[in-house]
Design a protein around this motif. Structure first.
Motif, PDB file in Angstrom:
ATOM      1  N   GLY A   1      -6.520   0.527  -5.504  1.00 36.31           N
ATOM      2  CA  GLY A   1      -6.227   1.943  -5.316  1.00 36.31           C
ATOM      3  C   GLY A   1      -7.037   2.784  -6.285  1.00 36.31           C
ATOM      4  O   GLY A   1      -7.110   2.486  -7.477  1.00 36.31           O
TER       5      GLY A   1
ATOM      6  N   LEU B   1     -14.228   4.305  -1.950  1.00 38.53           N
ATOM      7  CA  LEU B   1     -12.853   4.702  -2.255  1.00 38.53           C
ATOM      8  C   LEU B   1     -12.860   5.952  -3.119  1.00 38.53           C
ATOM      9  O   LEU B   1     -13.517   5.973  -4.162  1.00 38.53           O
ATOM     10  CB  LEU B   1     -12.112   3.582  -2.995  1.00 38.53           C
ATOM     11  N   GLU B   2     -12.140   6.970  -2.678  1.00 33.24           N
ATOM     12  CA  GLU B   2     -11.934   8.212  -3.429  1.00 33.24           C
ATOM     13  C   GLU B   2     -10.498   8.208  -3.941  1.00 33.24           C
ATOM     14  O   GLU B   2      -9.673   7.412  -3.482  1.00 33.24           O
ATOM     15  CB  GLU B   2     -12.160   9.415  -2.503  1.00 33.24           C
TER      16      GLU B   2
ATOM     17  N   ARG C   1       0.722   4.047  -3.081  1.00 30.35           N
ATOM     18  CA  ARG C   1       0.203   5.393  -2.820  1.00 30.35           C
ATOM     19  C   ARG C   1       0.789   6.466  -3.748  1.00 30.35           C
ATOM     20  O   ARG C   1       0.021   7.268  -4.326  1.00 30.35           O
ATOM     21  CB  ARG C   1       0.415   5.757  -1.347  1.00 30.35           C
TER      22      ARG C   1
ATOM     23  N   SER D   1      -9.832   2.582 -11.275  1.00 30.39           N
ATOM     24  CA  SER D   1      -9.017   2.153 -10.140  1.00 30.39           C
ATOM     25  C   SER D   1      -7.874   1.282 -10.633  1.00 30.39           C
ATOM     26  O   SER D   1      -7.951   0.666 -11.694  1.00 30.39           O
ATOM     27  CB  SER D   1      -9.870   1.419  -9.101  1.00 30.39           C
TER      28      SER D   1
ATOM     29  N   ASP E   1      -7.682  -0.031  -0.614  1.00 30.76           N
ATOM     30  CA  ASP E   1      -8.333  -1.081   0.155  1.00 30.76           C
ATOM     31  C   ASP E   1      -7.614  -2.389  -0.157  1.00 30.76           C
ATOM     32  O   ASP E   1      -6.922  -2.499  -1.170  1.00 30.76           O
ATOM     33  CB  ASP E   1      -9.815  -1.173  -0.224  1.00 30.76           C
TER      34      ASP E   1
ATOM     35  N   HIS F   1      -7.230   6.659  -2.156  1.00 32.60           N
ATOM     36  CA  HIS F   1      -7.580   5.651  -1.154  1.00 32.60           C
ATOM     37  C   HIS F   1      -7.193   4.258  -1.636  1.00 32.60           C
ATOM     38  O   HIS F   1      -7.251   3.966  -2.829  1.00 32.60           O
ATOM     39  CB  HIS F   1      -9.078   5.664  -0.863  1.00 32.60           C
TER      40      HIS F   1
ATOM     41  N   SER G   1       0.834  -1.212   0.000  1.00 32.22           N
ATOM     42  CA  SER G   1       0.000   0.000   0.000  1.00 32.22           C
ATOM     43  C   SER G   1       0.864   1.255   0.000  1.00 32.22           C
ATOM     44  O   SER G   1       0.565   2.229  -0.697  1.00 32.22           O
ATOM     45  CB  SER G   1      -0.924   0.006   1.219  1.00 32.22           C
TER      46      SER G   1
END
Length: 196
Positions: free
Chosen positions: A97, A124-125, A38, A153, A130, A128, A34
């Motif tokens: 993501g 999820l924006e 990012r 995404s 998950d 973000h 993650s």
């Protein structure tokens, strides 16, 4: 439009491969993966337009990169307005993501009476992330949060996800096997260093 900044995806896949070379456990992969994902989500200048095109009837899953040892794959999911998946699983770890728009994920679990919602939906924006896996929760339905625009995404999975035998689920908990494949026949050329 300027050339896509492919070095961002190149850097991500190199860093993720280096992480997997250390053979960490899944919890470390999800946490550190993650962190590596990012920065890729913080820039929307690296994805070729060809891998961001919606389809009028269903979502698209474009392969962006597959590790030579099939330890991981990176795909773009493109959601047309109002589109959603069936309830499905992955059977490997995954990171989702958000790059553009927004999506909503509703988790499910198998119960004696069939399939039941597991927790509140997660929205999820952009930026973000998950996670999914058989260990942290692997059954969900994902939908575009918008009825009037495209969302996109970036998903990273612990296998060549287009070749993994998985399942979609009926309300009674019944499983129907499927292998998703990919919406694209070609990969983006992230290795051409003449353009960045």
């Amino acid at each position: 439009m300027s050339e896509p900044q492919h070095y961002r995806l190149r850097d991500f896949v190199a860093q993720l491969a280096a992480l997997l070379d250390q053979q960490p456990d899944e919890a470390v992969i999800l946490e550190r993966g993650s962190e590596l994902l990012r920065p890729l989500l913080q820039h929307d200048d690296w994805l070729d337009d060809a891998f961001a095109q919606p389809h009028p009837q269903h979502y698209q899953q474009y392969l962006l990169y597959a590790d030579a040892q099939q330890r991981f794959s990176v795909v773009s999911f493109v959601w047309g307005p109002g589109q959603q998946t069936p309830v499905h699983d992955h059977r490997v770890w995954g990171l989702i993501g958000m790059l553009r728009g927004a999506e909503v994920s509703q988790g499910f679990r198998l119960d004696n009476g069939g399939l039941v919602a597991d927790g509140a939906p997660v929205r999820l924006e952009p930026g973000h992330i998950d996670a999914v896996s058989p260990r942290v929760g692997d059954i969900h339905r994902v939908s575009n949060a918008f009825d009037d625009r495209v969302s996109l995404s970036i998903h990273v999975y612990g296998a060549n996800i287009g070749a993994v035998s998985r399942a979609v689920y009926g309300e009674d908990g019944s499983e129907k096997p499927f292998i998703s494949g990919y919406s694209s026949r070609y990969l983006p050329n992230i290795w051409d260093l003449s353009h960045g």
